[in-house]
Motif scaffolding. Structure first.
Motif, PDB file in Angstrom:
ATOM      1  N   CYS A 284      79.674 -36.632  11.341  1.00 53.46           N
ATOM      2  CA  CYS A 284      78.556 -37.404  11.880  1.00 53.46           C
ATOM      3  C   CYS A 284      78.227 -36.957  13.298  1.00 53.46           C
ATOM      4  O   CYS A 284      77.049 -36.853  13.675  1.00 53.46           O
ATOM      5  N   GLU A 285      79.248 -36.683  14.078  1.00 56.60           N
ATOM      6  CA  GLU A 285      79.027 -36.231  15.449  1.00 56.60           C
ATOM      7  C   GLU A 285      78.260 -34.909  15.485  1.00 56.60           C
ATOM      8  O   GLU A 285      77.434 -34.695  16.375  1.00 56.60           O
ATOM      9  N   GLU A 286      78.527 -34.052  14.521  1.00 55.20           N
ATOM     10  CA  GLU A 286      77.839 -32.768  14.491  1.00 55.20           C
ATOM     11  C   GLU A 286      76.340 -32.955  14.340  1.00 55.20           C
ATOM     12  O   GLU A 286      75.544 -32.146  14.848  1.00 55.20           O
ATOM     13  N   LEU A 287      75.911 -34.022  13.644  1.00 56.65           N
ATOM     14  CA  LEU A 287      74.492 -34.301  13.516  1.00 56.65           C
ATOM     15  C   LEU A 287      73.858 -34.518  14.873  1.00 56.65           C
ATOM     16  O   LEU A 287      72.701 -34.163  15.103  1.00 56.65           O
ATOM     17  N   VAL A 288      74.614 -35.111  15.786  1.00 58.71           N
ATOM     18  CA  VAL A 288      74.134 -35.391  17.129  1.00 58.71           C
ATOM     19  C   VAL A 288      74.205 -34.143  18.004  1.00 58.71           C
ATOM     20  O   VAL A 288      73.268 -33.794  18.726  1.00 58.71           O
ATOM     21  N   LEU A 289      75.320 -33.437  17.929  1.00 60.99           N
ATOM     22  CA  LEU A 289      75.594 -32.368  18.892  1.00 60.99           C
ATOM     23  C   LEU A 289      74.887 -31.070  18.585  1.00 60.99           C
ATOM     24  O   LEU A 289      74.716 -30.247  19.491  1.00 60.99           O
ATOM     25  N   GLU A 290      74.465 -30.879  17.356  1.00 60.44           N
ATOM     26  CA  GLU A 290      73.860 -29.588  16.981  1.00 60.44           C
ATOM     27  C   GLU A 290      72.698 -29.210  17.872  1.00 60.44           C
ATOM     28  O   GLU A 290      72.568 -28.068  18.296  1.00 60.44           O
ATOM     29  N   GLY A 291      71.831 -30.172  18.172  1.00 61.39           N
ATOM     30  CA  GLY A 291      70.661 -29.829  18.969  1.00 61.39           C
ATOM     31  C   GLY A 291      70.604 -30.513  20.310  1.00 61.39           C
ATOM     32  O   GLY A 291      69.562 -30.536  20.957  1.00 61.39           O
ATOM     33  N   SER A 292      71.718 -31.087  20.736  1.00 61.23           N
ATOM     34  CA  SER A 292      71.669 -31.966  21.902  1.00 61.23           C
ATOM     35  C   SER A 292      71.611 -31.224  23.229  1.00 61.23           C
ATOM     36  O   SER A 292      71.043 -31.733  24.195  1.00 61.23           O
ATOM     37  N   GLY A 293      72.221 -30.045  23.314  1.00 61.45           N
ATOM     38  CA  GLY A 293      72.286 -29.365  24.597  1.00 61.45           C
ATOM     39  C   GLY A 293      73.084 -30.166  25.610  1.00 61.45           C
ATOM     40  O   GLY A 293      72.612 -30.453  26.711  1.00 61.45           O
TER      41      GLY A 293
END
Length: 238
Positions: free
Chosen positions: A226-235
């Protein structure tokens, strides 16, 4: 691991009051295994416009970032700027709503009212999702016991994500319920909701230890997905 909900940004709300406290909180977060921390100060629509809030947040961020750089960014978690947005009437049609999401994402940490909800509120949360913003309901465990069961079930079935606080897993009277919800994939994110270094310190690590002890490493891996969904494009910063 991502700490999805904190009040570490200094001087913004009832959380950290100064840069020194914020640095200590971030150091404790890192020691407990948080490699990314979301900075989510309270946003109240009746007190600030989004532009006013973002200007205040930028000033607080500049002071904290300068202190971190002076001490060595490698000693601190990556940081994401965001907000804990208190629900208000008309939130779903607020033009600047996207600016309150975690930066670089369309995830919005949404704090529901601490009153009995109604169908109109749920329709408004659903409307947020339809505009492309992904609501993450903050510390859902705080609402469950005083909402009608049917309404709470309807809320949980919306196109939203659920965040619970670490304390939900650590308090003896709620550990079983927290584990049950996580096991049934009713929780996607965990946050410390840290406000200070004394009464409400960063405590994500101990909660993760309880989860691994009760459910095994697989449960942590689901949270990481789930965290990867957030971090993938977060910069993330730093």
């Amino acid at each position: 691991m991502l700490d999805f909900h904190t009040h570490i940004l200094p001087g913004m709300d009832d959380g950290s009051k100064n840069v020194s406290t914020s640095l200590t909180m971030l150091e404790e977060s890192a020691a407990y295994g948080a490699d990314t921390v979301a900075l989510t100060p309270h946003f109240y629509g009746e007190e600030n416009s989004p532009d006013q809030f973002l200007a205040r947040r930028d000033m607080a961020w500049r002071s904290l970032a300068a202190a971190i750089e002076a001490r060595g960014a490698e000693n601190y978690p990556r940081l994401l700027l965001g907000a804990e947005v208190r629900f208000f009437n008309g939130i779903s049609i607020t033009e600047e709503l996207e600016s309150l999401c975690l930066e670089g994402t369309n995830f919005l940490l949404l704090e529901m009212p601490f009153v009995r909800w109604n169908e109109r509120m749920l329709r408004e949360v659903a409307a947020i999702s339809r505009r492309g913003v992904k609501p993450v309901a903050a510390h859902v465990e705080r609402y469950m016991d005083f909402q009608p069961k049917r309404l709470m079930a309807d809320f949980m079935s919306l196109d939203i994500y659920i965040q619970c606080n670490a304390e939900f897993f650590l308090a003896r009277k709620t550990t079983r319920r927290a584990i049950h919800m996580l096991q049934n994939e009713q929780i996607q994110f965990i946050g410390s909701d840290a406000h200070n270094i004394t009464t409400r310190p960063p405590n994500l690590g101990p909660a993760l230890e309880v989860i691994e002890w009760k459910l095994g490493r697989e449960a942590l891996e689901r949270l990481e997905e789930c965290e990867e969904l957030v971090l993938e494009g977060s910069g993330a910063y730093l």
